[in-house]
Design a protein around this motif. Structure first.
Motif, PDB file in Angstrom:
ATOM      1  N   ARG A  58       2.779   8.717  10.168  1.00  0.00           N
ATOM      2  CA  ARG A  58       2.352   7.517  10.458  1.00  0.00           C
ATOM      3  C   ARG A  58       2.614   6.372  10.091  1.00  0.00           C
ATOM      4  NH1 ARG A  58      -4.362   8.916   9.918  1.00  0.00           N
ATOM      5  NH2 ARG A  58      -4.987  10.085  10.547  1.00  0.00           N
ATOM      6  N   HIS A  59       3.669   6.033   9.271  1.00  0.00           N
ATOM      7  CA  HIS A  59       4.396   6.225   8.370  1.00  0.00           C
ATOM      8  C   HIS A  59       5.610   4.933   9.319  1.00  0.00           C
ATOM      9  CE1 HIS A  59       6.440   2.943   5.214  1.00  0.00           C
ATOM     10  NE2 HIS A  59       5.447   2.496   5.184  1.00  0.00           N
ATOM     11  N   PRO A  60       5.649   4.150   9.558  1.00  0.00           N
ATOM     12  CA  PRO A  60       7.143   3.617  10.602  1.00  0.00           C
ATOM     13  C   PRO A  60       8.579   4.296   9.795  1.00  0.00           C
ATOM     14  CG  PRO A  60       5.928   2.002  10.340  1.00  0.00           C
ATOM     15  CD  PRO A  60       5.134   3.021   9.163  1.00  0.00           C
ATOM     16  N   TYR A  61       8.184   4.507   8.891  1.00  0.00           N
ATOM     17  CA  TYR A  61       9.633   4.848   7.884  1.00  0.00           C
ATOM     18  C   TYR A  61      10.150   6.779   7.697  1.00  0.00           C
ATOM     19  CZ  TYR A  61      10.873   0.352   6.548  1.00  0.00           C
ATOM     20  OH  TYR A  61      10.833  -1.240   7.018  1.00  0.00           O
ATOM     21  N   ILE A  62       8.689   7.559   8.518  1.00  0.00           N
ATOM     22  CA  ILE A  62       8.758   8.906   8.128  1.00  0.00           C
ATOM     23  C   ILE A  62       8.257   9.798   9.999  1.00  0.00           C
ATOM     24  CG2 ILE A  62       7.506  11.010   7.205  1.00  0.00           C
ATOM     25  CD1 ILE A  62       6.800   9.042   5.103  1.00  0.00           C
ATOM     26  N   GLU A  68      20.343   5.890   2.958  1.00  0.00           N
ATOM     27  CA  GLU A  68      19.564   4.196   3.658  1.00  0.00           C
ATOM     28  C   GLU A  68      17.821   4.789   4.094  1.00  0.00           C
ATOM     29  OE1 GLU A  68      21.246   6.706   6.724  1.00  0.00           O
ATOM     30  OE2 GLU A  68      22.115   6.457   4.797  1.00  0.00           O
ATOM     31  N   ALA A  69      17.189   5.990   3.998  1.00  0.00           N
ATOM     32  CA  ALA A  69      16.032   6.796   4.580  1.00  0.00           C
ATOM     33  C   ALA A  69      15.686   7.078   3.022  1.00  0.00           C
ATOM     34  CB  ALA A  69      15.888   8.511   5.242  1.00  0.00           C
ATOM     35  N   ILE A  70      15.655   6.745   1.898  1.00  0.00           N
ATOM     36  CA  ILE A  70      15.101   7.416   0.845  1.00  0.00           C
ATOM     37  C   ILE A  70      15.048   6.012  -0.178  1.00  0.00           C
ATOM     38  CG2 ILE A  70      15.628   8.275  -1.433  1.00  0.00           C
ATOM     39  CD1 ILE A  70      16.870  10.936  -0.442  1.00  0.00           C
ATOM     40  N   ALA A  71      16.079   4.982  -0.020  1.00  0.00           N
ATOM     41  CA  ALA A  71      16.146   3.947  -0.399  1.00  0.00           C
ATOM     42  C   ALA A  71      14.902   2.827   0.489  1.00  0.00           C
ATOM     43  CB  ALA A  71      17.398   3.036   0.073  1.00  0.00           C
ATOM     44  N   ARG A  72      15.330   2.444   2.005  1.00  0.00           N
ATOM     45  CA  ARG A  72      13.775   1.986   2.405  1.00  0.00           C
ATOM     46  C   ARG A  72      12.451   2.959   1.972  1.00  0.00           C
ATOM     47  NH1 ARG A  72      14.103   2.900   8.765  1.00  0.00           N
ATOM     48  NH2 ARG A  72      13.529   4.826   9.213  1.00  0.00           N
ATOM     49  N   LEU A  73      12.146   3.774   2.013  1.00  0.00           N
ATOM     50  CA  LEU A  73      11.062   4.212   1.347  1.00  0.00           C
ATOM     51  C   LEU A  73      10.580   4.124   0.172  1.00  0.00           C
ATOM     52  CD1 LEU A  73       8.468   6.121   3.334  1.00  0.00           C
ATOM     53  CD2 LEU A  73       9.863   8.749   2.478  1.00  0.00           C
ATOM     54  N   ARG A  74      10.996   3.898  -0.870  1.00  0.00           N
ATOM     55  CA  ARG A  74      11.180   4.220  -1.970  1.00  0.00           C
ATOM     56  C   ARG A  74       9.936   3.581  -2.600  1.00  0.00           C
ATOM     57  NH1 ARG A  74      13.375   6.830  -6.443  1.00  0.00           N
ATOM     58  NH2 ARG A  74      15.342   7.051  -4.601  1.00  0.00           N
ATOM     59  N   PRO A  75       9.264   1.716  -1.891  1.00  0.00           N
ATOM     60  CA  PRO A  75       8.823   1.470  -2.523  1.00  0.00           C
ATOM     61  C   PRO A  75       7.509   1.481  -2.255  1.00  0.00           C
ATOM     62  CG  PRO A  75      10.031   0.436  -1.360  1.00  0.00           C
ATOM     63  CD  PRO A  75      10.816   1.527  -0.963  1.00  0.00           C
ATOM     64  N   ARG A 113       0.962  -1.720   0.381  1.00  0.00           N
ATOM     65  CA  ARG A 113      -0.236   0.321  -0.069  1.00  0.00           C
ATOM     66  C   ARG A 113       0.517   1.217   0.133  1.00  0.00           C
ATOM     67  NH1 ARG A 113      -2.369  -0.937   4.688  1.00  0.00           N
ATOM     68  NH2 ARG A 113      -1.643   0.312   5.560  1.00  0.00           N
ATOM     69  N   GLN A 114       1.393   2.215  -0.902  1.00  0.00           N
ATOM     70  CA  GLN A 114       1.489   3.379  -1.482  1.00  0.00           C
ATOM     71  C   GLN A 114       0.641   4.463  -0.628  1.00  0.00           C
ATOM     72  OE1 GLN A 114       2.561   3.033  -5.490  1.00  0.00           O
ATOM     73  NE2 GLN A 114       4.588   2.340  -5.432  1.00  0.00           N
ATOM     74  N   LEU A 115       1.565   5.619  -0.502  1.00  0.00           N
ATOM     75  CA  LEU A 115       1.055   6.124   0.324  1.00  0.00           C
ATOM     76  C   LEU A 115       1.646   7.842  -0.746  1.00  0.00           C
ATOM     77  CD1 LEU A 115       3.569   6.593   3.233  1.00  0.00           C
ATOM     78  CD2 LEU A 115       1.389   5.478   3.097  1.00  0.00           C
ATOM     79  N   SER A 116       0.203   8.218  -1.024  1.00  0.00           N
ATOM     80  CA  SER A 116       0.572   9.423  -1.894  1.00  0.00           C
ATOM     81  C   SER A 116       0.967  10.857  -1.432  1.00  0.00           C
ATOM     82  CB  SER A 116      -0.832  10.476  -1.955  1.00  0.00           C
ATOM     83  OG  SER A 116      -0.822  10.972  -3.404  1.00  0.00           O
ATOM     84  N   ILE A 117       2.535  10.983  -1.343  1.00  0.00           N
ATOM     85  CA  ILE A 117       3.571  11.820  -1.211  1.00  0.00           C
ATOM     86  C   ILE A 117       2.674  12.946  -1.080  1.00  0.00           C
ATOM     87  CG2 ILE A 117       5.249  12.214  -3.122  1.00  0.00           C
ATOM     88  CD1 ILE A 117       7.214  11.952  -0.808  1.00  0.00           C
ATOM     89  N   ASN A 118       2.507  13.228  -2.606  1.00  0.00           N
ATOM     90  CA  ASN A 118       2.199  14.760  -2.444  1.00  0.00           C
ATOM     91  C   ASN A 118       0.758  16.023  -2.193  1.00  0.00           C
ATOM     92  OD1 ASN A 118       4.419  16.232  -4.606  1.00  0.00           O
ATOM     93  ND2 ASN A 118       3.698  14.207  -6.192  1.00  0.00           N
ATOM     94  N   HIS A 119      -0.161  14.299  -1.333  1.00  0.00           N
ATOM     95  CA  HIS A 119      -1.700  15.006  -1.425  1.00  0.00           C
ATOM     96  C   HIS A 119      -1.711  15.002   0.559  1.00  0.00           C
ATOM     97  CE1 HIS A 119      -1.929  13.792  -5.645  1.00  0.00           C
ATOM     98  NE2 HIS A 119      -3.130  15.333  -5.157  1.00  0.00           N
ATOM     99  N   LEU A 120      -1.123  13.864   1.120  1.00  0.00           N
ATOM    100  CA  LEU A 120      -0.841  13.532   2.075  1.00  0.00           C
ATOM    101  C   LEU A 120      -0.781  14.669   2.932  1.00  0.00           C
ATOM    102  CD1 LEU A 120      -0.260  10.053   2.003  1.00  0.00           C
ATOM    103  CD2 LEU A 120      -2.111  10.587   2.275  1.00  0.00           C
ATOM    104  N   SER A 121      -1.195  14.658   4.511  1.00  0.00           N
ATOM    105  CA  SER A 121      -0.634  16.165   5.140  1.00  0.00           C
ATOM    106  C   SER A 121       0.273  15.159   6.353  1.00  0.00           C
ATOM    107  CB  SER A 121      -2.613  15.958   6.642  1.00  0.00           C
ATOM    108  OG  SER A 121      -1.977  15.234   7.418  1.00  0.00           O
TER     109      SER A 121
END
Length: 295
Positions: free
Chosen positions: A246-250, A283-290, A232-240
């Motif tokens: 809420r995502h563990p990687y952000i 490393e933060a960008i790599a694990r968040l990319r999927p 399940r992907q996050l819409s990075i341009n629309h979420l508040s």
């Protein structure tokens, strides 16, 4: 003053004194008559009367009276016997009530020894009743009806067949029951794996299981991740900000950096655009990319 003056009593006082004297005489005569009617009581007769009265009192008012009944012996099932039958067997009324409470709460006597646990039952009573106890097969566990290939009887609800060496299952397609087939994973770790996968939005790699504290590393050889269709992907341009964090990687600072970048530079088309920000190391960008969608 003459002596007569000292002893003078007026007419009304004389009448009162005369009435009291008459009342005293009547009482004296009555007591004398009654004493003549009652015979004198000797010490021996008084003692005999006391003993007789005491024995009569003991006979009329016993300290405790128990209704006697004959104890019977006959075959019975403690799961179905009624109160009349249990009392005929010699059980006390409070023991019968305990049996009824035990059965009402879902208790089942599966063997004769279960009945031996009845509170207040003596060894002698149990030995006398034991030959007459008949436990119906209807009250045995249903698992006794099923025999496995190895000849042993097993409760499949308590024991889960584990995977063999070389077998693997897809991590994103498993629930807690299926995860317990993996050697080293019980109900506790199964719940934690599923809960963490739901927070992530699905597993992109089996290595992400290392992020779960104390999870045995050797369980990974039984698991695999096939494709990314279950992520399940996050819409990075629309979420508040709150939705992003809420995502563990952000974390909070990363979510705020994303909001500020969108406000200053517009739409994000690639996470690499955030690489210049101190909160987004490689490393933060790599694990968040999927988990990122740019739509």
């Amino acid at each position: 003053m003459s002596l007569r003056d000292y002893f003078y009593i007026n007419k009304s006082d004389r009448r009162i004194i005369l009435a009291l004297l008459l009342l005293g005489m009547v009482a004296f005569v009555a007591v004398g008559v009654l004493d003549e009617d009652v015979p004198a009581e000797t010490p021996s007769s008084a003692d005999a009367k006391w003993r007789g009265g005491a024995s009569q009192t003991q006979k009329a008012e016993p300290y405790y009276q128990v209704e006697a009944h004959r104890v019977e012996r006959f075959p019975f099932d403690p799961n179905t016997a009624d109160s009349t039958q249990l009392l005929r067997l010699g059980l006390q009324p409070w023991q019968v009530r305990n049996i009824y409470r035990y059965r009402a709460s879902g208790g089942i006597y599966r063997s004769k020894t279960d009945f031996a646990r009845l509170y207040g039952l003596t060894v002698k009573q149990y030995r006398e009743l034991e030959p007459f106890i008949r436990i119906s097969s209807d009250y045995q566990p249903a698992s006794t009806l099923v025999a496995h290939d190895d000849g042993a009887q097993r409760d499949t609800l308590r024991y889960t067949a584990k995977l063999h060496e070389g077998e693997t299952v897809s991590l994103n397609l498993l629930d807690t029951a299926a995860l317990q087939r993996v050697p080293g994973i019980g109900s506790y770790y199964a719940r934690r794996i599923v809960a963490y996968g739901q927070r992530l939005g699905g597993y992109a790699s089996v290595k992400q299981l290392n992020e779960i504290d104390d999870l045995p590393a050797d369980v990974q050889k039984y698991l695999q991740v096939t494709g990314d269709g279950h992520i399940r992907q996050l819409s990075i341009n629309h979420l508040s900000l709150n939705e992003l964090r809420r995502h563990p990687y952000i974390n909070y600072y990363q979510a705020r950096a994303i909001i500020d970048y969108r406000r200053q530079h517009g739409t994000i088309t690639d996470l690499q655009q955030l690489s210049l920000l101190p909160d987004f190391p490689p490393e933060a960008i790599a694990r968040l990319r999927p988990y990122i969608s740019y739509q």
